[in-house]
Write a protein that holds these residues in place. Structure first.
Motif, PDB file in Angstrom:
ATOM      1  N   ALA A  95      -7.332 -18.138  46.201  1.00  0.00           N
ATOM      2  CA  ALA A  95      -7.525 -17.765  44.803  1.00  0.00           C
ATOM      3  C   ALA A  95      -6.200 -17.791  44.056  1.00  0.00           C
ATOM      4  O   ALA A  95      -6.115 -18.247  42.909  1.00  0.00           O
ATOM      5  N   SER A  96      -5.144 -17.313  44.700  1.00  0.00           N
ATOM      6  CA  SER A  96      -3.822 -17.321  44.058  1.00  0.00           C
ATOM      7  C   SER A  96      -3.359 -18.741  43.757  1.00  0.00           C
ATOM      8  O   SER A  96      -2.778 -19.007  42.695  1.00  0.00           O
ATOM      9  N   ALA A  97      -3.617 -19.655  44.680  1.00  0.00           N
ATOM     10  CA  ALA A  97      -3.224 -21.045  44.465  1.00  0.00           C
ATOM     11  C   ALA A  97      -4.009 -21.665  43.312  1.00  0.00           C
ATOM     12  O   ALA A  97      -3.466 -22.449  42.517  1.00  0.00           O
ATOM     13  N   ILE A  98      -5.298 -21.339  43.216  1.00  0.00           N
ATOM     14  CA  ILE A  98      -6.115 -21.860  42.121  1.00  0.00           C
ATOM     15  C   ILE A  98      -5.591 -21.343  40.787  1.00  0.00           C
ATOM     16  O   ILE A  98      -5.423 -22.111  39.821  1.00  0.00           O
ATOM     17  N   ILE A  99      -5.315 -20.044  40.714  1.00  0.00           N
ATOM     18  CA  ILE A  99      -4.830 -19.449  39.468  1.00  0.00           C
ATOM     19  C   ILE A  99      -3.490 -20.062  39.065  1.00  0.00           C
ATOM     20  O   ILE A  99      -3.267 -20.416  37.905  1.00  0.00           O
ATOM     21  N   GLU A 100      -2.599 -20.210  40.035  1.00  0.00           N
ATOM     22  CA  GLU A 100      -1.297 -20.804  39.742  1.00  0.00           C
ATOM     23  C   GLU A 100      -1.451 -22.228  39.221  1.00  0.00           C
ATOM     24  O   GLU A 100      -0.756 -22.651  38.288  1.00  0.00           O
ATOM     25  N   ALA A 101      -2.391 -22.986  39.793  1.00  0.00           N
ATOM     26  CA  ALA A 101      -2.610 -24.365  39.365  1.00  0.00           C
ATOM     27  C   ALA A 101      -3.210 -24.445  37.965  1.00  0.00           C
ATOM     28  O   ALA A 101      -2.978 -25.415  37.240  1.00  0.00           O
ATOM     29  N   LEU A 102      -3.991 -23.434  37.584  1.00  0.00           N
ATOM     30  CA  LEU A 102      -4.637 -23.445  36.273  1.00  0.00           C
ATOM     31  C   LEU A 102      -3.717 -22.966  35.155  1.00  0.00           C
ATOM     32  O   LEU A 102      -3.916 -23.336  33.990  1.00  0.00           O
ATOM     33  N   LEU A 160     -15.518 -39.701  22.477  1.00  0.00           N
ATOM     34  CA  LEU A 160     -15.840 -38.826  23.600  1.00  0.00           C
ATOM     35  C   LEU A 160     -15.132 -39.419  24.814  1.00  0.00           C
ATOM     36  O   LEU A 160     -15.599 -40.394  25.403  1.00  0.00           O
ATOM     37  N   TRP A 161     -14.019 -38.816  25.183  1.00  0.00           N
ATOM     38  CA  TRP A 161     -13.196 -39.409  26.232  1.00  0.00           C
ATOM     39  C   TRP A 161     -13.778 -39.081  27.612  1.00  0.00           C
ATOM     40  O   TRP A 161     -14.009 -37.923  27.934  1.00  0.00           O
ATOM     41  N   PRO A 162     -14.037 -40.106  28.427  1.00  0.00           N
ATOM     42  CA  PRO A 162     -14.701 -39.880  29.719  1.00  0.00           C
ATOM     43  C   PRO A 162     -13.803 -39.153  30.714  1.00  0.00           C
ATOM     44  O   PRO A 162     -12.578 -39.182  30.616  1.00  0.00           O
ATOM     45  N   ASP A 163     -14.452 -38.480  31.661  1.00  0.00           N
ATOM     46  CA  ASP A 163     -13.754 -37.744  32.711  1.00  0.00           C
ATOM     47  C   ASP A 163     -12.711 -36.804  32.121  1.00  0.00           C
ATOM     48  O   ASP A 163     -11.637 -36.600  32.687  1.00  0.00           O
ATOM     49  N   SER A 164     -13.023 -36.225  30.959  1.00  0.00           N
ATOM     50  CA  SER A 164     -12.057 -35.393  30.253  1.00  0.00           C
ATOM     51  C   SER A 164     -12.706 -34.079  29.851  1.00  0.00           C
ATOM     52  O   SER A 164     -13.803 -34.067  29.287  1.00  0.00           O
ATOM     53  N   VAL A 165     -11.995 -32.989  30.141  1.00  0.00           N
ATOM     54  CA  VAL A 165     -12.498 -31.648  29.856  1.00  0.00           C
ATOM     55  C   VAL A 165     -11.820 -31.120  28.598  1.00  0.00           C
ATOM     56  O   VAL A 165     -10.966 -31.774  27.997  1.00  0.00           O
ATOM     57  N   HIS A 166     -12.191 -29.920  28.209  1.00  0.00           N
ATOM     58  CA  HIS A 166     -11.514 -29.244  27.111  1.00  0.00           C
ATOM     59  C   HIS A 166     -10.048 -29.067  27.491  1.00  0.00           C
ATOM     60  O   HIS A 166      -9.733 -28.550  28.558  1.00  0.00           O
ATOM     61  N   GLY A 167      -9.142 -29.503  26.625  1.00  0.00           N
ATOM     62  CA  GLY A 167      -7.716 -29.420  26.934  1.00  0.00           C
ATOM     63  C   GLY A 167      -7.175 -30.641  27.638  1.00  0.00           C
ATOM     64  O   GLY A 167      -6.063 -30.582  28.177  1.00  0.00           O
ATOM     65  N   PHE A 168      -7.895 -31.752  27.613  1.00  0.00           N
ATOM     66  CA  PHE A 168      -7.479 -32.926  28.398  1.00  0.00           C
ATOM     67  C   PHE A 168      -6.139 -33.495  27.935  1.00  0.00           C
ATOM     68  O   PHE A 168      -5.483 -34.229  28.677  1.00  0.00           O
ATOM     69  N   PHE A 169      -5.696 -33.176  26.717  1.00  0.00           N
ATOM     70  CA  PHE A 169      -4.429 -33.720  26.219  1.00  0.00           C
ATOM     71  C   PHE A 169      -3.230 -32.895  26.683  1.00  0.00           C
ATOM     72  O   PHE A 169      -2.098 -33.371  26.622  1.00  0.00           O
ATOM     73  N   ASN A 170      -3.464 -31.682  27.145  1.00  0.00           N
ATOM     74  CA  ASN A 170      -2.372 -30.750  27.427  1.00  0.00           C
ATOM     75  C   ASN A 170      -1.779 -31.000  28.806  1.00  0.00           C
ATOM     76  O   ASN A 170      -2.311 -30.564  29.822  1.00  0.00           O
ATOM     77  N   ASP A 171      -0.631 -31.670  28.836  1.00  0.00           N
ATOM     78  CA  ASP A 171      -0.010 -32.004  30.118  1.00  0.00           C
ATOM     79  C   ASP A 171       0.682 -30.811  30.761  1.00  0.00           C
ATOM     80  O   ASP A 171       1.199 -30.923  31.879  1.00  0.00           O
ATOM     81  N   ALA A 172       0.694 -29.660  30.091  1.00  0.00           N
ATOM     82  CA  ALA A 172       1.225 -28.445  30.711  1.00  0.00           C
ATOM     83  C   ALA A 172       0.181 -27.739  31.568  1.00  0.00           C
ATOM     84  O   ALA A 172       0.503 -26.795  32.286  1.00  0.00           O
ATOM     85  N   THR A 173      -1.073 -28.191  31.498  1.00  0.00           N
ATOM     86  CA  THR A 173      -2.139 -27.646  32.355  1.00  0.00           C
ATOM     87  C   THR A 173      -2.718 -28.805  33.164  1.00  0.00           C
ATOM     88  O   THR A 173      -3.713 -29.416  32.779  1.00  0.00           O
ATOM     89  N   PRO A 174      -2.094 -29.128  34.291  1.00  0.00           N
ATOM     90  CA  PRO A 174      -2.422 -30.352  35.020  1.00  0.00           C
ATOM     91  C   PRO A 174      -3.878 -30.471  35.442  1.00  0.00           C
ATOM     92  O   PRO A 174      -4.391 -31.586  35.558  1.00  0.00           O
ATOM     93  N   GLU A 175      -4.545 -29.356  35.714  1.00  0.00           N
ATOM     94  CA  GLU A 175      -5.926 -29.446  36.176  1.00  0.00           C
ATOM     95  C   GLU A 175      -6.893 -29.794  35.045  1.00  0.00           C
ATOM     96  O   GLU A 175      -8.036 -30.150  35.305  1.00  0.00           O
TER      97      GLU A 175
END
Length: 313
Positions: A48-55, A269-284
């Motif tokens: 869980a800690s690794a997931i949170i850190e990655a997000l 509608l950009w494929p394979d893209s979630v909310h925040g897909f432009f933000n390279d500071a949130t890699p996931e």
């Protein structure tokens, strides 16, 4: 609606955990519920800690243009906002070459760069610097100005943001846009872009400013209120992630309103893209392929609509 090609295999965190993060940053769930929810996706090798850190955002990782880059001139400016919170501070960036080639600064198109719902964080400032390197003057205002500005922490920034009056925030951004347009080193034509809250505000400003806004490129933001759509004179370029289902599903209604009022627009509608897909500071959440495509389209859109002479009154 155009559908472009993205990549599909870069993420390491389960998609539901990424969605939990999106709900958390929008204030739909609290910190405790977010942490508890993430723990359900912990597996061997992925705690869980690794997931949170990655997000969590990593702004150093996402920086593309250094604050010390010699190609830009940057400063912080405070702008009066009598109909908002009284004033708003922001980050003003110009290409250094526009101010050194002749005795007077070269007039450039202006771009208002509007942050997400956590204040003027380093990612938004970095986007402003990217616009400067593309030969625009960019102003990134901080709607948290009157509560001390972005506090250096997204969670705390979100708490401060939630306590502020939204209509006065909008008026702060209106003041910032009009100040930018009126500057002698602006060519009199401005555009607006932003992310999530900033995307919604870009759409809102198009309806409020009318002919004072030449173009807008909202990223994953709510549509212009229907009653304001007839006032739009800007050319509208909409970016949504195809996996950001709530906004993607709302796009057809938004487009129908733009068509009904004969407003020049384009939507993706950009494929394979979630909310925040432009933000390279949130890699996931970041999709490097579609983010680059959306950036190129935004630059082309703003170049097409802000570099022509202002029509005579």
């Amino acid at each position: 609606m155009n559908d472009d090609t993205g990549n599909t295999d870069r993420r390491t965190i389960p998609a539901p955990a990424v969605d939990l993060y999106t709900r958390f940053i929008h204030g739909e769930i609290g910190r405790r519920a977010f942490l508890r929810g993430v723990s359900r996706y912990a597996v061997a090798g992925l705690t869980a800690s690794a997931i949170i850190e990655a997000l969590m955002p990593n702004y150093a990782l996402g920086q593309q243009v250094s604050r010390e880059d010699e190609r830009i001139s940057a400063t912080y400016v405070t702008v009066p906002s009598p109909d908002g919170h009284g004033w708003i501070r922001g980050y003003l960036v110009r290409p250094r070459s526009a101010d050194t080639r002749s005795a007077t600064p070269a007039p450039l198109p202006g771009v208002l760069v509007i942050h997400e719902n956590r204040g003027l964080n380093p990612h938004t400032e970095d986007v402003a610097r990217r616009f400067a390197l593309a030969n625009f003057m960019a102003f990134a205002p901080d709607t948290l100005t009157t509560v001390g500005g972005y506090p250096g922490d997204d969670y705390r920034g979100g708490q401060l943001f939630a306590a502020l009056d939204r209509s006065r925030m909008t008026q702060d951004l209106v003041a910032a846009a009009r100040w930018l347009k009126a500057r002698p080193d602006c060519n009199g034509r401005i555009a607006a872009t932003g992310f999530c809250f900033g995307g919604a505000q870009s759409n809102a400003l198009a309806g409020i400013l009318g002919p004072d806004l030449a173009a807008a490129a909202p990223f994953y933001g709510a549509a212009t209120p229907p009653e304001d759509v007839p006032n739009i004179r800007a050319a509208i370029l909409v970016h949504h992630g195809a996996l950001d289902t709530r906004l993607a599903e709302a796009w057809p209604a938004q487009e129908a309103e733009l068509i009904r009022h004969n407003i020049r627009h384009e939507g993706h509608l950009w494929p394979d893209s979630v909310h925040g897909f432009f933000n390279d500071a949130t890699p996931e959440r970041y999709n490097p392929v579609t983010a680059a495509q959306a950036w190129d389209r935004t630059l082309a859109w703003f170049n097409a609509h802000t570099r022509v002479a202002t029509p005579a009154a």
